[in-house]
Design an enzyme around this catalytic site. Structure first.
Site, PDB file in Angstrom:
ATOM      1  N   HIS A 165      -5.317   2.791   1.142  1.00 37.29           N
ATOM      2  CA  HIS A 165      -4.340   2.109   0.281  1.00 37.29           C
ATOM      3  C   HIS A 165      -4.326   0.651   0.742  1.00 37.29           C
ATOM      4  O   HIS A 165      -4.514   0.367   1.929  1.00 37.29           O
ATOM      5  CB  HIS A 165      -2.975   2.763   0.524  1.00 37.29           C
ATOM      6  CG  HIS A 165      -1.869   2.304  -0.359  1.00 37.29           C
ATOM      7  ND1 HIS A 165      -1.252   1.092  -0.191  1.00 37.29           N
ATOM      8  CD2 HIS A 165      -1.246   2.900  -1.402  1.00 37.29           C
ATOM      9  CE1 HIS A 165      -0.297   0.965  -1.099  1.00 37.29           C
ATOM     10  NE2 HIS A 165      -0.269   2.047  -1.846  1.00 37.29           N
ATOM     11  N   ASP A 180      -1.922   6.190   8.884  1.00 34.94           N
ATOM     12  CA  ASP A 180      -1.106   6.044   7.685  1.00 34.94           C
ATOM     13  C   ASP A 180      -0.750   7.463   7.225  1.00 34.94           C
ATOM     14  O   ASP A 180      -1.582   8.164   6.651  1.00 34.94           O
ATOM     15  CB  ASP A 180      -1.900   5.288   6.613  1.00 34.94           C
ATOM     16  CG  ASP A 180      -1.102   5.142   5.326  1.00 34.94           C
ATOM     17  OD1 ASP A 180      -0.040   5.786   5.191  1.00 34.94           O
ATOM     18  OD2 ASP A 180      -1.557   4.391   4.447  1.00 34.94           O
ATOM     19  N   GLN A 218       1.093   9.907   2.834  1.00 34.69           N
ATOM     20  CA  GLN A 218       0.874  11.047   1.932  1.00 34.69           C
ATOM     21  C   GLN A 218       0.782  12.362   2.681  1.00 34.69           C
ATOM     22  O   GLN A 218       0.675  13.417   2.049  1.00 34.69           O
ATOM     23  CB  GLN A 218      -0.416  10.832   1.102  1.00 34.69           C
ATOM     24  CG  GLN A 218      -0.365   9.629   0.189  1.00 34.69           C
ATOM     25  CD  GLN A 218       0.693   9.750  -0.922  1.00 34.69           C
ATOM     26  OE1 GLN A 218       1.214  10.835  -1.200  1.00 34.69           O
ATOM     27  NE2 GLN A 218       1.022   8.632  -1.550  1.00 34.69           N
ATOM     28  N   LYS A 232       8.985   8.528  -0.317  1.00 32.07           N
ATOM     29  CA  LYS A 232       8.022   9.543  -0.754  1.00 32.07           C
ATOM     30  C   LYS A 232       8.395  10.904  -0.186  1.00 32.07           C
ATOM     31  O   LYS A 232       7.706  11.894  -0.376  1.00 32.07           O
ATOM     32  CB  LYS A 232       6.617   9.170  -0.272  1.00 32.07           C
ATOM     33  CG  LYS A 232       6.073   7.889  -0.879  1.00 32.07           C
ATOM     34  CD  LYS A 232       4.655   7.652  -0.411  1.00 32.07           C
ATOM     35  CE  LYS A 232       4.180   6.245  -0.684  1.00 32.07           C
ATOM     36  NZ  LYS A 232       3.896   5.963  -2.086  1.00 32.07           N
ATOM     37  N   CYS A 263      -3.420   1.305  -5.928  1.00 27.85           N
ATOM     38  CA  CYS A 263      -3.496   0.433  -4.742  1.00 27.85           C
ATOM     39  C   CYS A 263      -4.682   0.801  -3.854  1.00 27.85           C
ATOM     40  O   CYS A 263      -4.605   0.709  -2.628  1.00 27.85           O
ATOM     41  CB  CYS A 263      -2.202   0.461  -3.932  1.00 27.85           C
ATOM     42  SG  CYS A 263      -0.797  -0.174  -4.828  1.00 27.85           S
TER      43      CYS A 263
HETATM   44  N1  PLP Z   1      -0.262   4.265   2.279  1.00 30.37           N
HETATM   45  C1  PLP Z   1      -0.441   5.212   1.346  1.00 30.37           C
HETATM   46  C2  PLP Z   1      -1.513   6.238   1.548  1.00 30.37           C
HETATM   47  C3  PLP Z   1       0.371   5.235   0.213  1.00 30.37           C
HETATM   48  O1  PLP Z   1       0.182   6.181  -0.709  1.00 30.37           O
HETATM   49  C4  PLP Z   1       1.359   4.240   0.067  1.00 30.37           C
HETATM   50  C5  PLP Z   1       2.213   4.191  -1.157  1.00 30.37           C
HETATM   51  O2  PLP Z   1       1.776   4.448  -2.245  1.00 30.37           O
HETATM   52  C6  PLP Z   1       1.511   3.282   1.069  1.00 30.37           C
HETATM   53  C7  PLP Z   1       0.688   3.320   2.166  1.00 30.37           C
HETATM   54  C8  PLP Z   1       2.552   2.203   0.995  1.00 30.37           C
HETATM   55  O3  PLP Z   1       3.822   2.764   0.988  1.00 30.37           O
HETATM   56  P1  PLP Z   1       5.094   1.829   0.706  1.00 30.37           P
HETATM   57  O4  PLP Z   1       4.826   1.154  -0.597  1.00 30.37           O
HETATM   58  O5  PLP Z   1       6.217   2.789   0.645  1.00 30.37           O
HETATM   59  O6  PLP Z   1       5.185   0.888   1.842  1.00 30.37           O
END
Ligand code: PLP
Length: 426
Positions: free
Chosen positions: A140, A217, A220, A243, A381
């Site tokens: 992401h 990260d 998910q 999430k 993203c």
């Molecule tokens: N990393 C992953 C794998 C994500 O799916 C997301 C959000 O879609 C993020 C990071 C970023 O999360 P946030 O926008 O809540 O900071």
């Protein structure tokens, strides 16, 4: 509860009971009952979480870690209890948990702290030209752009573990990509595009061989899998509350205590210092060193309520449900002609992204929305991953503990109908 035995998926009756806890799920959209298949973007929130936030705000609202009055003391106690709940949920100590606004902020915190040269740190935490930062091609943007920026600030080189034609990480290239020069290895646990669960152990083992710190990260994975961070042996991990059945505005950064203690602050100001003169400041130990400014107290308390809610179901059973959701999505999409599902077979959880030949993802999303079905369209993203797989945009359906088989079937029927509607069916 998680007993360690193989877990069974949630029964239909259990999912029905869970749904009754989520007020929004009775909403109608465009004349249809809402079918919410965008939980990977942000989940819906159960009444217990909404109540926890409101109860705190109505009855005990106060700034934490300051003030000698009763409300401030109660708020501080509750906020710190929430931190302890988060720590238990991921199997670490409370002082290894730093509150952030979301995962993006947690990743930026680490990336900026690693280029803060004003603080005495061990050499491992100071990057310079010649050092390497390793990410993956699945990331992401939140776990890519901050590392690109860190490379630009420090002169370090950004490298990445590529994916194969199906989007799977080329684990066979680990030794080649993660060299003795690697200082940071940042990677996603579960891809937000593919839903594949990456082999954390293998990546961490290689990073440790070369003395690189690891950043996971877990955005998910935290909503779907039991997350034992100590067992995964990573140095840092991030996830977002929104999430995970909790409100927006609250996230978590885990840092292994030895590394967190050595890490310089990123944002400085009030609440993170011991002594301040007109010339200089001394900083508190973690986690407060990383929590400058007035904290998001009600959101943290609501996140703890969300974790209690998930804990009562049992994360093993939540995971079994998430696997069932992705299997039903993947199996169903595979039967629809002209649909290309991204990702290889294997352990996948919570979601499926796909392309429908001849129909732009935005049109698919619009068609589904007309039937009250909420999905995500675009690059999610993850532009580099889409580019590598030869696409600019896909449609993503993602579920949660409240997702039913009947909803998935409605979604599958709608995708099939979209092909006729847009005249691409034979
Ligand atoms: N990393 C992953 C794998 C994500 O799916 C997301 C959000 O879609 C993020 C990071 C970023 O999360 P946030 O926008 O809540 O900071």
């Amino acid at each position: 509860m998680n007993t360690g035995a193989p877990e069974t998926a949630l029964t239909e009756a259990e999912v029905t009971a869970i749904r009754a806890d989520f007020p929004i799920l009775t909403t109608r959209v465009n004349g249809h009952p809402l079918v919410y298949l965008d939980s990977a973007a942000t989940s819906q929130k159960p009444r217990m979480v909404l109540d926890a936030e409101r109860d705190f705000t109505e009855n005990r609202n106060s700034a934490v870690h300051r003030g000698a009055h009763t409300l401030a003391a109660e708020a501080t106690e509750e906020f710190e209890a929430a931190r302890a709940t988060v720590a238990r949920f991921v199997g670490v100590d409370a002082d290894e948990i730093v509150w952030t606004s979301n995962a993006t902020e947690g990743l930026n915190l680490v990336a900026y702290a690693l280029s803060n040269a004003t603080f005495a740190v061990d050499d491992r935490l100071r990057l310079s030209p010649g050092d390497e930062i390793v990410v993956t091609e699945q990331e992401h943007h939140a776990n890519l752009v901050p590392w690109q920026q860190l490379a630009l600030r420090t002169g370090a080189t950004l490298r990445f573990i590529p994916v194969d034609d199906k989007g799977a990480l080329r684990i066979d290239l680990l030794d080649e990509v993660i060299t003795e020069r690697a200082r940071v290895v940042a990677f996603t646990h579960v891809s937000n595009v593919l839903g594949v669960i990456n082999p954390v152990g293998e990546i961490v083992a290689r990073a440790k061989q070369v003395g690189a710190i690891t950043v996971l990260d877990a955005c998910q994975s935290a909503p779907h899998l039991p997350l034992a961070l100590r067992a995964l042996d990573v140095d840092f991990a991030v996830f977002s509350g929104h999430k995970l059945l909790a409100p927006t505005g609250i996230g978590v950064l885990y840092g292994r205590s030895a590394v967190l203690n050595a890490l310089p602050p990123f944002i400085t100001g009030g609440s993170m210092i011991t002594t301040v003169t007109m010339e200089s400041a001394e900083f508190l130990p973690p986690p407060q060193r990383f929590e400058a400014g007035t904290q998001r107290v009600s959101q943290g308390i609501a996140l703890a309520a969300a974790l209690d809610y998930l804990g009562a179901i049992g994360m093993g059973r939540v995971a079994a449900h998430g696997r069932q959701v992705s299997h039903r999505l993947l199996d169903g999409l595979a039967t629809i002609e002209g649909v290309r599902v991204l990702g290889a077979a294997g352990d996948r959880i919570g979601l499926a992204s796909f392309d429908v030949a001849g129909i732009h993802a935005h049109d698919v999303g619009q068609f589904l929305d007309d039937r009250g079905i909420a999905v995500r369209v675009g690059h999610h993203c993850a532009q580099p991953l889409h580019r590598r797989l030869g696409l600019t945009a896909t449609t993503r359906a993602s579920g949660s503990i409240y997702t039913t088989d009947a909803e998935i079937d409605l979604f599958l029927q709608a995708v099939a109908d979209a092909r006729s509607f847009f005249g691409v069916a034979q």
